[in-house]
Motif scaffolding. Structure first.
Motif, mmCIF file in Angstrom:
data_model
loop_
_atom_site.group_PDB
_atom_site.id
_atom_site.type_symbol
_atom_site.label_atom_id
_atom_site.label_comp_id
_atom_site.label_asym_id
_atom_site.label_seq_id
_atom_site.Cartn_x
_atom_site.Cartn_y
_atom_site.Cartn_z
ATOM 1 N N GLY A 15 0.593 -8.551 -3.609
ATOM 2 C CA GLY A 15 1.053 -8.102 -4.919
ATOM 3 C C GLY A 15 2.358 -7.349 -4.927
ATOM 4 O O GLY A 15 2.784 -6.835 -5.969
ATOM 5 N N THR B 36 -0.667 -15.639 -10.299
ATOM 6 C CA THR B 36 -0.831 -14.639 -11.364
ATOM 7 C C THR B 36 0.520 -14.270 -11.958
ATOM 8 O O THR B 36 0.662 -14.148 -13.178
ATOM 9 N N THR B 37 1.526 -14.111 -11.108
ATOM 10 C CA THR B 37 2.872 -13.793 -11.592
ATOM 11 C C THR B 37 3.403 -14.915 -12.481
ATOM 12 O O THR B 37 3.948 -14.663 -13.564
ATOM 13 N N GLY C 20 -0.512 -13.148 -5.096
ATOM 14 C CA GLY C 20 -0.125 -12.842 -6.471
ATOM 15 C C GLY C 20 0.850 -13.828 -7.077
ATOM 16 O O GLY C 20 1.343 -13.613 -8.188
ATOM 17 N N ALA D 160 -3.894 -7.449 -8.428
ATOM 18 C CA ALA D 160 -3.383 -8.788 -8.115
ATOM 19 C C ALA D 160 -1.870 -8.769 -7.952
ATOM 20 O O ALA D 160 -1.314 -9.399 -7.053
ATOM 21 N N VAL D 161 -1.190 -8.060 -8.853
ATOM 22 C CA VAL D 161 0.262 -7.887 -8.790
ATOM 23 C C VAL D 161 0.533 -6.405 -9.014
ATOM 24 O O VAL D 161 0.075 -5.832 -10.006
#
Length: 321
Positions: free
Chosen positions: A203, A42-43, A39, A16-17
């Motif tokens: 990502g 998520t980040t 991403g 994802a990252v």
């Protein structure tokens, strides 16, 4: 300040990252852009400790979010405006948050007034519109008067007045030396709000620079010319590295020469020009140029010649019979 160093998040085989490093500095509005699935969320979740990094570190004001004894005073975040107790009023939702950090009731009333919630403060949050829910989420983020503010799509669902209010709020807080980190899919709004941009794709960080630098580094700049002598001027301008387009009657768009060169050439050859305008790249153009190889979810292009357009036309014709 937000500092990420080799920050990564994997979900099994999916990355994802993928090990990003960046700094979000105080005193600026920093925009966070990227295609869906890039991403961004998520980040942001890793910054506030909602997701645990697979590798790397991220700190806010010098510490991991979990290590702050007074997180609401350090970091205010809007990541999900629906994350409220739906049977509570806006006022009681904020009051409960304030009680956990010894924040006085006076501050609850301040953020209610600041975010335009006074008329609905005693109503249940579950009945709020999308826009009013966003305002409550922003009020929650502002409650502790934090040094760092993280807002994910803060203008989602807001009317034009609300969008302008968020823009002015972000600039005002950055002017006070606070760290402002926000994402948005509205390129026109980000262009008017952000001082600095971080662009992520698949990502990975693909741009991290002042917005002016990103705009200047996009596609080659154009100059628009209006003249009644389109054919003659086109021939005069033609040359290596020069592109001349005619998007409409008596109008040329030229890349490869600047407006001074074009004006001098027109005057030298006695060509009447009644408009000569340098065209700036838009943030949308620069963004698409940056992310064209990083879009995970590709939509089918819809043009008059595309299969999708043909299918639509055939369907419409069938329905007409």
């Amino acid at each position: 300040m937000i500092e990420a160093v080799n920050l990564a998040k994997h979900y099994g085989a999916k990355i994802a990252v993928g090990g990003v490093t960046f700094t979000v500095n105080p005193g600026l509005v920093t925009g966070f852009l990227g295609p869906n699935g890039a991403g961004k969320s998520t980040t942001m979740r890793m910054i506030v400790g909602l997701d645990k990094p697979t590798a790397g570190t991220v700190t806010v004001n010098g510490k991991r979010y979990a290590d702050h004894k007074d997180p609401l005073h350090q970091v205010g975040a809007l990541l999900d405006a629906k994350a409220v107790h739906t049977s509570r009023s806006a006022y009681n939702h904020l009051l409960a948050m304030a009680a956990t950090h010894n924040i006085p009731t006076k501050r609850v009333n301040e953020v209610i007034d600041m975010t335009g919630l006074a008329a609905v403060a005693k109503k249940k949050a579950g009945g709020f519109s999308l826009g009013m829910g966003q305002r409550l989420g922003i009020a929650s983020a502002l409650l502790g008067d934090p040094q760092t503010l993280i807002l994910d799509e803060p203008v989602n669902g807001l009317d034009p007045e609300g969008v302008l209010w968020v823009r002015n709020l972000a600039k005002h807080l950055a002017g006070q030396g606070k760290t402002i980190f926000l994402s948005s899919h509205l390129m026109s709004e980000m262009a008017q709000t952000a001082d600095h941009l971080i662009v992520i794709g698949r990502g990975k960080i693909i741009a991290d620079a002042p917005i002016a630098t990103i705009l200047a580094g996009g596609q080659q700049k154009k100059t628009r010319i209006r003249t009644s002598e389109v054919t003659r001027l086109s021939a005069l301008l033609a040359g290596a590295g020069v592109t001349v387009e005619c998007p409409e009657n008596e109008t040329l768009e030229v890349t490869g020469l600047d407006s001074r060169q074009i004006g001098a050439l027109a005057m030298e050859n006695q060509v009447l020009v009644y408009e000569l305008t340098p065209l700036s790249n838009s943030l949308e153009e620069a963004y698409f140029d940056l992310t064209k190889d990083s879009v995970e979810y590709q939509s089918q292009e819809f043009t008059e010649d595309s299969p999708a357009a043909a299918d639509a036309a055939a369907s419409a014709a069938t329905k007409g019979h």
